[in-house]
Design a protein around this motif. Sequence first.
Motif, short mmCIF file in Angstrom:
data_model
loop_
_atom_site.label_atom_id
_atom_site.label_comp_id
_atom_site.label_asym_id
_atom_site.label_seq_id
_atom_site.Cartn_x
_atom_site.Cartn_y
_atom_site.Cartn_z
N GLN A 85 23.16 25.96 59.27
CA GLN A 85 23.52 27.36 59.32
C GLN A 85 22.94 28.08 58.11
O GLN A 85 23.01 27.58 57.00
N VAL A 86 22.37 29.24 58.35
CA VAL A 86 21.74 30.00 57.30
C VAL A 86 22.71 31.07 56.80
O VAL A 86 23.36 31.75 57.59
N GLN A 87 22.79 31.22 55.51
CA GLN A 87 23.54 32.32 54.91
C GLN A 87 22.63 33.11 54.00
O GLN A 87 21.83 32.53 53.26
N LEU A 88 22.78 34.42 54.04
CA LEU A 88 21.98 35.32 53.22
C LEU A 88 22.90 36.14 52.34
O LEU A 88 23.90 36.70 52.82
N VAL A 89 22.56 36.22 51.05
CA VAL A 89 23.36 37.01 50.12
C VAL A 89 22.44 37.96 49.37
O VAL A 89 21.54 37.52 48.65
N GLU A 90 22.68 39.26 49.55
CA GLU A 90 21.89 40.26 48.86
C GLU A 90 22.51 40.60 47.51
O GLU A 90 23.74 40.52 47.35
N SER A 91 21.67 41.04 46.58
CA SER A 91 22.14 41.51 45.29
C SER A 91 21.12 42.50 44.74
O SER A 91 20.00 42.61 45.26
N GLY A 92 21.51 43.19 43.68
CA GLY A 92 20.59 44.09 43.00
C GLY A 92 20.80 45.55 43.28
O GLY A 92 20.14 46.40 42.67
N GLY A 93 21.71 45.88 44.19
CA GLY A 93 21.97 47.28 44.46
C GLY A 93 22.72 47.94 43.31
O GLY A 93 23.17 47.27 42.37
N GLY A 94 22.84 49.25 43.39
CA GLY A 94 23.55 49.97 42.35
C GLY A 94 23.26 51.45 42.40
O GLY A 94 22.71 51.96 43.38
N LEU A 95 23.64 52.13 41.32
CA LEU A 95 23.45 53.57 41.20
C LEU A 95 22.27 53.82 40.25
O LEU A 95 22.22 53.26 39.15
N VAL A 96 21.35 54.65 40.68
CA VAL A 96 20.16 54.94 39.88
C VAL A 96 19.80 56.41 40.06
O VAL A 96 20.08 57.00 41.11
N GLN A 97 19.19 56.99 39.06
CA GLN A 97 18.74 58.37 39.16
C GLN A 97 17.43 58.45 39.95
O GLN A 97 16.66 57.48 40.00
N ALA A 98 17.21 59.58 40.55
CA ALA A 98 15.96 59.79 41.27
C ALA A 98 14.78 59.52 40.34
O ALA A 98 14.79 59.91 39.16
N GLY A 99 13.78 58.84 40.89
CA GLY A 99 12.63 58.44 40.10
C GLY A 99 12.74 57.07 39.49
O GLY A 99 11.74 56.53 38.98
#
Length: 130
Positions: free
Chosen positions: A1-15
Amino acid sequence: QVQLVESGGGLVQAGGSLRLSCKASGPPLSYYAMGWFRQAPGKDREFVAAISRSGSSTNYADSVKGRFTIARDNAGNTVLLQMNSLKPEDTAGYYCAIRDGRLDNSPNIVYTAENRYNYWGQGTQVTVSS
């Protein structure tokens, strides 16, 4: 069984920039073609970027072309999405997906349609402020 875990998102200013990671557990990542999709509130999920099982082919949505880069690290069982020059309209939940491509005609095929993918992560939120 495959599991995927995303990370690295967040709040950032335009640009600004963010780098999303999707770590896969289970069979070797070299078995899979991979993609990133996103879904903004009140909108359908949409294709962002994809990379072939071989890594030799990529495809991007027009809205992110030239700003986002997808890459795969088979040794680390990880797919990356480097996002530069972010815009408020990039705000969304971002999801990685993989497709078992061992029975495909070619390892160089890139898939942009959601229904071609077998496994999905839970998503990571990206918010870009103006």
